[in-house]
Write an enzyme that holds these catalytic residues in place. Structure first.
Site, PDB file in Angstrom:
ATOM      1  N   SER A 103      19.671  -8.514  10.950  1.00 49.80           N
ATOM      2  CA  SER A 103      19.687  -9.276   9.376  1.00 49.80           C
ATOM      3  C   SER A 103      20.423  -8.400   8.503  1.00 49.80           C
ATOM      4  CB  SER A 103      18.206  -9.800   9.209  1.00 49.80           C
ATOM      5  OG  SER A 103      18.279 -10.570   8.024  1.00 49.80           O
ATOM      6  N   ASP A 149      23.875 -11.880   9.311  1.00 57.17           N
ATOM      7  CA  ASP A 149      23.408 -12.827  10.419  1.00 57.17           C
ATOM      8  C   ASP A 149      23.649 -14.243   9.749  1.00 57.17           C
ATOM      9  OD1 ASP A 149      21.131 -12.608   9.459  1.00 57.17           O
ATOM     10  OD2 ASP A 149      20.158 -13.498  11.142  1.00 57.17           O
ATOM     11  N   ASP A 209      21.642 -15.979   7.748  1.00 54.56           N
ATOM     12  CA  ASP A 209      20.465 -16.630   7.435  1.00 54.56           C
ATOM     13  C   ASP A 209      19.774 -16.801   6.346  1.00 54.56           C
ATOM     14  OD1 ASP A 209      19.222 -14.123   7.639  1.00 54.56           O
ATOM     15  OD2 ASP A 209      17.669 -14.529   8.988  1.00 54.56           O
ATOM     16  N   GLU A 212      11.493 -19.547   1.851  1.00 53.17           N
ATOM     17  CA  GLU A 212      10.818 -18.318   1.574  1.00 53.17           C
ATOM     18  C   GLU A 212      11.442 -17.258   0.470  1.00 53.17           C
ATOM     19  OE1 GLU A 212      10.081 -16.496   5.197  1.00 53.17           O
ATOM     20  OE2 GLU A 212      12.363 -16.111   5.661  1.00 53.17           O
TER      21      GLU A 212
END
Length: 549
Positions: free
Chosen positions: A151, A309, A311, A394
């Site tokens: 990440s 990545d 995300d 989140e």
């Protein structure tokens, strides 16, 4: 403590030695009895560094074989989609995984252009392959996936995560089994791990157009026509990550006024500004890591960043600079549920319990049900799959939401669609997301939010993760009576792995880190920064008292 170099350009002395990093992946051997060198799945897979003997070839051989065993036991016999980001260790680990998967007879699908693949594109591919199938059926040709990524972590790190047929992060029931089996393989010297030499294995993999399939499908989840017709000037910074060619394709295929701000890919990330602690970290929610893009905020109507990545998302506006992730989540929820998605049947808004209570107030104002779950995107998977949760987000700038018709898009975090949503908001309303947040503050108050870390050893972290509410004997925090002591999430009753304490105008949550000897205190107050500081101090004293007891 914040480094005095935070936000400054990286220097040569900050860069990782890529040849040493890669050679260490192959030549260093982990000690299977050293807990710091074992396979350990956190909220986003196994992570480590080859230099610390925590992410080496043996780890990936063992973990991939453990995933092969697990998917066989679960009756998953369809293709496995394999993606990877631009970290230096991702390429070697991707190669190792192919060797094991092909030896096991798994149908492996890699990128048709031999490119890197973002996490959301893998989730999208899995769900597309499994559409209309019973995800619980064995032998039904179900697909799953692996993403090789740590990440947003520093350039010296590697990561490896498994996404089962539901397309999202594997839950703890799966990761515990996989990690235990992987560590058993390590202890047995990799006995039982199959392997086909890469030169032969790569000739046996299949190809899949991750980029084209994902980019062409974007109009099903976003109003791309509105963005184009409004002429929104977009600056997209992939931060040297897997989204670099995706943004180029999005601009071309959807005819957007979009500039890829920095198309450079370099495994040292020498073009980054340093994060808060003086390290190179591709955290698109960090003002320090995003300093170079923020400096160009006036060149675009909307500027965005993604981590390695893709995300996670970061949103920059001319009037507000880099938005706090919590602020943008609240704006996105207000927009999506406030009339922008009439095709949704969802009445639930998903948030992790350490996300801002501004979301609670927005949900109440909208008349929607708040679904509060523990930290980890995996908790949103069931709701996104069946359409009962329209949006899951989140505080660490990770989120996803449904297609316009109310069906699932991805069940993993998707920083690309969250970035594009900011442009849709600008296009459809004529106002920036930061201007919309100002409206929310006027309506609901102005929360002060922060996270701090405090030292904790392994035993203390274990004690914190297994607390009961009765362990907290205090009856007030920062001068306000405690209204709730939570060790289970209100939304699904799952253990939070820590503690959340609420008062009328504030809250704090404490949970152990999965990778460091610290625990994290998240806190928020609607009474300002001074009251927030009191909440943080009382929270630390309360938790330290519990840990010392």
């Amino acid at each position: 403590m914040t480094s005095d170099r935070a936000g400054q350009p990286a220097q040569l002395s900050d860069l990782v030695d890529v040849p040493q990093l890669v050679s260490s992946y192959y030549v260093l051997t982990p000690d299977p009895e050293d807990v710091d060198q074992q396979v350990a799945f956190g909220t986003s897979g196994h992570r480590g560094s080859s230099l610390k003997t925590s992410f080496n070839e043996q780890h990936i051989l063992a973990t991939t074989q453990a995933i092969v065993d697990y998917r066989r036991e679960q009756g998953v016999d369809g293709p496995l989609f394999l993606g990877a980001d631009t970290h230096a260790l991702s390429g070697p680990a991707w190669t190792t995984a192919i060797e094991v998967l092909v030896a096991a007879g798994v149908t492996v699908l890699v990128d048709s252009q031999d490119g890197v693949v973002p996490t959301p594109a893998v989730s999208h591919a899995i769900l597309r392959a499994n559409r209309g199938k019973d995800l619980g059926a064995k032998g039904a040709g179900l697909a799953d996936g692996i993403v090789v990524t740590p990440s947003h972590n520093p350039p010296g790190d590697g990561g490896f995560k498994y996404n089962p047929p539901h397309g999202g992060p594997a839950d703890s029931d799966a990761t515990k089994v996989i990690a235990a089996a992987a560590n058993d393989y390590l202890r047995r010297g990799l006995d039982g791990v199959g392997r086909t030499p890469f030169a032969r294995a790569i000739t046996q993999v299949g190809r899949y157009d991750f980029l084209g399939t994902y980019v062409d499908d974007l109009p099903s989840v976003l109003d791309m026509d509105a963005i184009r017709d409004a002429g929104v000037r977009i600056g997209a910074d992939p931060l040297g990550g897997a989204a670099v060619h995706y943004w180029e394709a999005i601009a071309e295929r959807h005819r957007l006024d979009l500039t890829v701000v920095n198309p450079v890919v370099d495994p040292t990330w020498r073009f980054m500004t340093l994060d808060w602690d003086g390290k190179i970290r591709m955290d698109c929610s960090s003002p320090s890591a995003m300093a170079s893009l923020v400096a160009r905020k006036d060149e675009y109507d909307i500027a965005t960043g993604n981590d390695a990545d893709s995300d996670r998302h970061g949103i920059v506006t001319p009037d507000g600079g880099l938005m706090n992730p919590n602020h943008y989540l609240a704006v996105a929820i207000q927009y999506l549920y406030g009339g922008a998605r009439p095709g949704w049947r969802s009445e639930r808004i998903g948030k992790t319990l350490v996300s801002s209570s501004m979301i609670d107030r927005v949900a109440a104002d909208l008349g929607k049900e708040l679904w509060e779950v523990p930290v980890g995107f995996k908790w949103f998977v069931p709701g996104l799959l069946d359409g009962s949760v329209g949006f899951g987000g989140e505080e660490s700038a990770g989120a996803s939401f449904l297609r316009t018709d109310g069906t699932v898009w991805t069940t993993d975090k998707d920083g690309i669609i969250l970035a594009l949503l900011a442009s849709e908001i600008q296009a459809k309303t004529g106002r920036s997301p930061s201007e919309h947040y100002a409206d929310l503050v006027a309506a609901h108050g102005d929360p002060a939010y922060a996270r701090i870390d405090a030292p904790a050893d392994r035993e203390q972290k274990a004690r914190l993760s297994s607390l009961s509410p009765d362990a907290v004997i205090a009856d007030s925090v920062a001068g306000e009576p405690i209204t709730a002591k939570l060790t289970e999430a209100p939304g699904n009753g799952a253990a939070v792995g820590g503690l959340k304490v609420t008062t009328e105008s504030a809250w704090f949550a404490a949970r152990p880190s999965g990778t460091e000897d610290v625990y994290k205190i998240y806190a928020e107050s609607f009474r300002g920064a001074e009251h927030l500081a009191q909440v943080q101090a009382d929270a630390k004293a309360l938790v330290d008292d519990v840990l010392g007891g």
